[in-house]
Structures are given as structure tokens and as C-alpha cells.
Design a protein around this motif. Structure first.
Motif, PDB file in Angstrom:
ATOM      1  N   SER A  60      22.769 -42.772 -32.622  1.00 40.96           N
ATOM      2  CA  SER A  60      22.796 -42.322 -34.066  1.00 40.96           C
ATOM      3  C   SER A  60      22.424 -43.594 -34.729  1.00 40.96           C
ATOM      4  O   SER A  60      21.914 -43.883 -35.883  1.00 40.96           O
ATOM      5  CB  SER A  60      23.748 -41.857 -34.433  1.00 40.96           C
ATOM      6  OG  SER A  60      24.064 -40.317 -34.063  1.00 40.96           O
ATOM      7  N   ILE A 100      18.770 -44.863 -34.634  1.00 43.43           N
ATOM      8  CA  ILE A 100      18.086 -43.936 -35.385  1.00 43.43           C
ATOM      9  C   ILE A 100      18.051 -44.418 -36.829  1.00 43.43           C
ATOM     10  O   ILE A 100      17.033 -44.562 -37.556  1.00 43.43           O
ATOM     11  CB  ILE A 100      18.268 -42.454 -35.270  1.00 43.43           C
ATOM     12  CG1 ILE A 100      18.111 -41.948 -33.865  1.00 43.43           C
ATOM     13  CG2 ILE A 100      17.609 -41.614 -36.116  1.00 43.43           C
ATOM     14  CD1 ILE A 100      18.841 -40.647 -33.487  1.00 43.43           C
ATOM     15  N   TYR A 136      24.510 -36.931 -32.007  1.00 43.40           N
ATOM     16  CA  TYR A 136      23.552 -37.170 -32.889  1.00 43.40           C
ATOM     17  C   TYR A 136      24.162 -36.967 -34.110  1.00 43.40           C
ATOM     18  O   TYR A 136      24.648 -35.803 -34.334  1.00 43.40           O
ATOM     19  CB  TYR A 136      22.140 -36.762 -32.778  1.00 43.40           C
ATOM     20  CG  TYR A 136      21.553 -37.201 -31.538  1.00 43.40           C
ATOM     21  CD1 TYR A 136      20.779 -38.468 -31.447  1.00 43.40           C
ATOM     22  CD2 TYR A 136      21.485 -36.597 -30.429  1.00 43.40           C
ATOM     23  CE1 TYR A 136      20.267 -38.935 -30.345  1.00 43.40           C
ATOM     24  CE2 TYR A 136      20.835 -36.866 -29.155  1.00 43.40           C
ATOM     25  CZ  TYR A 136      20.274 -38.228 -29.058  1.00 43.40           C
ATOM     26  OH  TYR A 136      19.658 -38.763 -28.013  1.00 43.40           O
ATOM     27  N   LEU A 155      20.118 -36.525 -38.685  1.00 43.08           N
ATOM     28  CA  LEU A 155      19.329 -37.224 -38.245  1.00 43.08           C
ATOM     29  C   LEU A 155      18.404 -36.508 -37.145  1.00 43.08           C
ATOM     30  O   LEU A 155      18.672 -35.651 -36.493  1.00 43.08           O
ATOM     31  CB  LEU A 155      20.197 -38.680 -37.247  1.00 43.08           C
ATOM     32  CG  LEU A 155      20.918 -39.499 -38.109  1.00 43.08           C
ATOM     33  CD1 LEU A 155      21.812 -40.081 -37.167  1.00 43.08           C
ATOM     34  CD2 LEU A 155      20.160 -40.216 -38.944  1.00 43.08           C
ATOM     35  N   THR A 156      17.311 -37.253 -36.819  1.00 41.98           N
ATOM     36  CA  THR A 156      16.405 -36.485 -35.770  1.00 41.98           C
ATOM     37  C   THR A 156      16.551 -37.032 -34.606  1.00 41.98           C
ATOM     38  O   THR A 156      16.365 -38.268 -34.254  1.00 41.98           O
ATOM     39  CB  THR A 156      14.807 -36.491 -36.130  1.00 41.98           C
ATOM     40  OG1 THR A 156      14.566 -35.844 -37.497  1.00 41.98           O
ATOM     41  CG2 THR A 156      13.872 -35.843 -35.298  1.00 41.98           C
TER      42      THR A 156
END
Length: 473
Positions: A180, A183, A210, A214-215
């Protein structure tokens, strides 16, 4: 007549108050029986037979897999074979993650393969990019916003061996929080040095998460030697790698907590809970994590069940579902006890989930620990011949009994020597041959003594119902 009745009432009231105030303790007859159980357990090989059976007949048993279902049936049959009075299951539903394939390689002037494993929870995907190395999670957090755009974050924290496994708190945080953070800095992928202490080319898997919003990006762990190799390449200049993962979430799955009981003779609704988790990761056969815990606690319950007279309270052994991906079995068990109003009936609970190294320390805890200090000290004395030290004010609940403790349940801590545990943890090397049968027997003896004496104690270990949020796994 009234005076005599009043005097009798006062005597009864005082006697009741004194009894309520009396510290929890262990009767002498129970201590004598526990000493006999201790020696019997040291000479018994039931624990080893259970672990051998689970790892051989079922093998790897990742939560949600076909082997998960076989493990549940194995556990039900094993409890019955070992003579438990009652065996049943309770459903545990969770998201299902699958691993299909994983590959990585160095590109450019020095092309070569890298040994990796996808982190549990990672999405599928293929990324090719330059890596940016960080010495730890804090260094990654300190990276400027957007500085990793189009790159792969690489966190290179090295765990060191410690008996209590303390460095896993850091290594586990890299695994669970690193993706995370990467990202947020713009990374298209994440890799880390495995959260382990070995120097073998065997990467350590484990769950990651994650943050909401977030992707997710492909996330994996390198073996120690591959991390060292990557460091040498980075020292020579910019290094580009390729990661290809085929894995991901695939709906939900319902497994089971499998429970066996030796029913108590006079307080059957009050239970002493011991157990381990039935699931494992898919790389090894789950011997130390946590076939050992299942074997240790099943054997302890079995040995207590062989007594001519059952203990006062019920011994409840639980093979918890899906600990590895979020303590799902432990959370479900605690939630069911809260819903049924049974927290105060959970006399005390302990989980074996740190391998099969010898136990070296013991303690208990609850919302009212002073109430049970005398009983804890007595149990500590009964464990001392096994090389176990009573350590007041130390320890904590095991992973799957943590949610129960957070709801007010009392817990026991039987600390195992984990010096080499993270050499094997979550790797293909987690296999039966890594277990020392004598150390395993010492664990069985310790859990047998603890569970029996806790079940025979006079008074409470301090369990009380609480409406609080369980700690994060």
C-alpha cells in the motif's frame, strides 16, 4: 429463633464473601495427577502421530482449497479416533485466494531468473520496470509522493534470529503494509526480501493487504539469496526486472472450525480451550505451521481423556480454520461465543502456533489477573520440571485466541523457542522432518499439564464479557 436465623444468615454471608474473595488455586490431588500426566506425555508419541498423519495424508492445505475440505474431514475423524466425547464443526466463511503461477527475472545486461513467491492477496499481473531499493518500511514511507511512478518498490529488511521471533513484527509489517505504501508513491509493483531468517533459495509467502481506495499491484517476496543477488546488481547500476503473477481472489468459501471435547465431570459448560490452526500455506506441508499445534493440543486432550475420572471442566480442542489469511476461524469462534453469551464460560484459552520448539516460559492473563496469580504460580511449578519458567507480567494470547481474549476471555502463554522458526515459516521447507519428536513431546506434556490443572482449578481465571474490537492479525 429470629436471632438464630439472623446469626446463621450472617455466617453464610461472610462465608460466601470469603469464598468469593479467595484466590483461584489448584487442589493438591490435581497437582499429583498432573505430575503423573506430565511423565506419561513425555513418553507418549500421539502428538507426533497426529502431525505425521496430517502432513502425509492431507499435505498442504491452503484455506479455500480442495485440501481444506479434506483437512476438515481428517480432523473430524482424528478427534473421534482419539476418543473425544463430542466432535462437531462450526462454519467459517472468508474470501478465497488462489495461487496459480509466479515468475520473475532480471532484464537487461545481466539477465537471470529470480526465485519469488506471490504474497497472499496479490492480484495477477505482469510488470516490467526499474526497481528502487529501500532498507525498510520507514524509508519507503519517507519517499516523496510520486517518486516511484512507473517503478517497482523493493524493500530489503533483513530479519535476525531471536527466540521470541521479535523481528517478525517488522518483517510482517513490510509484507502487510509495504504494498500500500508503494502504491501511494506511484509504484506499479512491489517486492520484498522474504520475512524470514534463512539463507536458502526458498521465498516466504504470507498474506498482504491493500488499503481501501488503492488499486492493488502485483506483490511478491524474494528468497534471501535472490535479495542478496539483486542488491549486488543494484550496486552496479539501474536494474530492471519482470514480475509475472497468476493469482488472485475468486469468490468466497466456507470452511469449518473443527472442535473436539473431553466433557467435564461437574462443570461441563465451563471450558478450557486449547488448539492450533488447521490451514497452512501451499508451499510446504504445514508441519510447523501449524500441524504441530494441532498435534500438540489433540494429543493433550486425548491424554486427559484417558483418565479414569474426567477433569472438573470440559477440555475443548479447536482446529481453527483459515488463520493464515486473517484469523478467520478465531474471529468466528469468538463471535459465536459472544452471540451465545458464553464468554464467561471460556475459563481460559491457549493456542500453539509457533512451531514445535521447546516451551521455555509460561504465564496467564485476563482482565483481572490478580485473581488467578496463585493458580498460575502453581501451574508454573508443575511445568518447571519440563524446563519451563513462570514469568509473571509477560506474554500474550495466541493468534486465534486473541479475538476471544479481546472479548474478555482469559488466556495462557506457553512460549516456544522460535530461534529457527522463521527459517521455515511459510516456505516449501515447512515439512515433517523439521520437527524434533522430543521437543514435540515436551510441548504435549506442557499443554496436558496446563489444560488439566486449569480445568481442575478452584475459582476463576478472570474471564468477563467485553464488547471490544479484536486486535488486528
Amino acid at each position: 429463633m429470629r436471632r438464630r436465623a439472623l446469626a446463621l444468615a450472617i455466617v453464610l454471608l461472610c462465608t460466601s464473601a470469603a469464598a468469593a474473595a479467595a484466590p483461584t488455586h489448584i487442589p493438591d490431588r490435581a497437582l499429583t495427577q498432573a505430575a503423573q500426566l506430565r511423565e506419561q506425555a513425555l513418553a507418549d508419541n500421539t502428538g507426533w502421530q497426529v502431525v505425521e498423519s496430517l502432513t502425509t495424508e492431507v499435505g498442504p492445505r491452503m484455506a479455500g482449497s480442495e485440501a481444506d475440505a479434506r483437512a476438515v474431514e481428517w480432523a473430524k475423524a482424528k478427534f473421534k479416533q482419539l476418543g473425544f466425547d463430542k466432535v462437531w464443526t462450526e462454519p467459517v466463511t472468508f474470501p478465497k485466494w488462489e495461487r496459480r503461477s509466479e515468475h520473475a527475472s532480471v532484464l537487461g545486461a545481466h539477465p537471470q531468473p529470480l526465485t519469488i513467491t506471490a504474497l497472499g492477496g496479490s492480484p495477477a499481473g505482469t510488470v516490467e520496470a526499474e526497481i528502487v531499493r529501500f532498507e525498510g518500511l520507514d524509508a519507503l514511507k519517507a519517499a516523496p509522493e510520486g517518486s516511484l511512478a512507473g517503478k517497482i518498490a523493493y524493500v530489503d529488511f533483513t530479519m535476525t534470529r531471536k527466540r521470541d521471533g521479535a523481528d517478525y513484527g517488522i518483517g510482517g509489517s513490510v509484507r502487510s503494509r509495504g504494498p500500500s505504501e508503494a502504491i501511494r508513491k506511484g509504484a506499479v509493483g512491489f517486492i520484498m526480501r522474504s520475512a524470514g531468517t534463512d539463507s536458502h533459495r526458498m521465498p516466504h509467502t504470507g498474506i498482504t493487504r491493500y488499503d481501501e481506495g488503492l488499486t492493488p499491484v502485483p506483490s511478491a517476496a524474494l528468497s534471501g539469496p535472490d535479495a542478496d543477488q539483486l542488491n549486488r546488481l543494484v550496486a552496479r547500476g539501474p536494474t530492471r526486472i519482470r514480475i509475472a503473477l497468476d493469482c488472485g481472489w475468486d469468490g468466497s468459501y466456507t470452511s469449518q472450525n473443527v472442535i473436539g471435547e473431553i466433557i467435564g465431570r461437574s462443570l461441563p459448560k465451563e471450558v478450557v480451550v486449547i488448539g492450533g490452526h488447521l490451514d497452512s500455506w501451499d508451499l510446504g506441508t504445514g508441519a510447523i505451521d501449524d500441524g504441530a499445534g494441532v498435534g500438540i493440543t489433540m494429543a493433550a486432550g486425548h491424554l486427559i481423556g484417558q483418565l479414569k475420572q474426567a477433569p472438573k471442566r470440559t477440555i475443548r480442542v479447536i482446529a481453527f480454520a483459515n488463520e493464515e489469511q486473517g484469523l478467520h476461524g478465531g474471529k468466528a469462534y469468538a463471535a459465536a461465543r459472544v452471540a451465545a453469551g458464553e464468554i464467561v464460560q471460556q475459563h481460559i484459552a491457549a493456542e500453539s502456533d509457533f512451531g514445535a520448539g521447546r516451551i521455555y516460559a509460561f504465564n496467564t492473563g485476563s482482565g483481572n489477573p490478580a485473581e488467578s496469580r496463585e493458580a498460575t504460580r502453581q501451574i508454573g511449578e508443575a511445568l518447571a520440571p519440563l524446563g519451563i519458567e513462570y514469568r509473571a507480567n509477560e506474554g500474550g494470547p495466541g493468534p486465534d485466541v486473541g479475538p476471544l481474549a479481546a472479548k474478555g476471555g482469559a488466556w495462557a502463554w506457553l512460549a516456544q523457542d522460535g530461534t529457527d522458526y522463521f527459517d521455515l515459516h511459510h516456505t516449501p521447507d515447512d515439512t515433517l522432518d523439521k520437527i524434533d519428536p522430543k521437543a514435540l513431546a515436551q510441548n504435549v506434556a506442557a499443554y496436558t499439564v496446563f489444560a488439566y490443572l486449569a480445568a481442575e482449578s478452584e475459582g476463576s481465571f478472570g474471564s468477563e464479557a467485553k464488547d471490544v474490537v479484536p486486535p488486528k492479525e
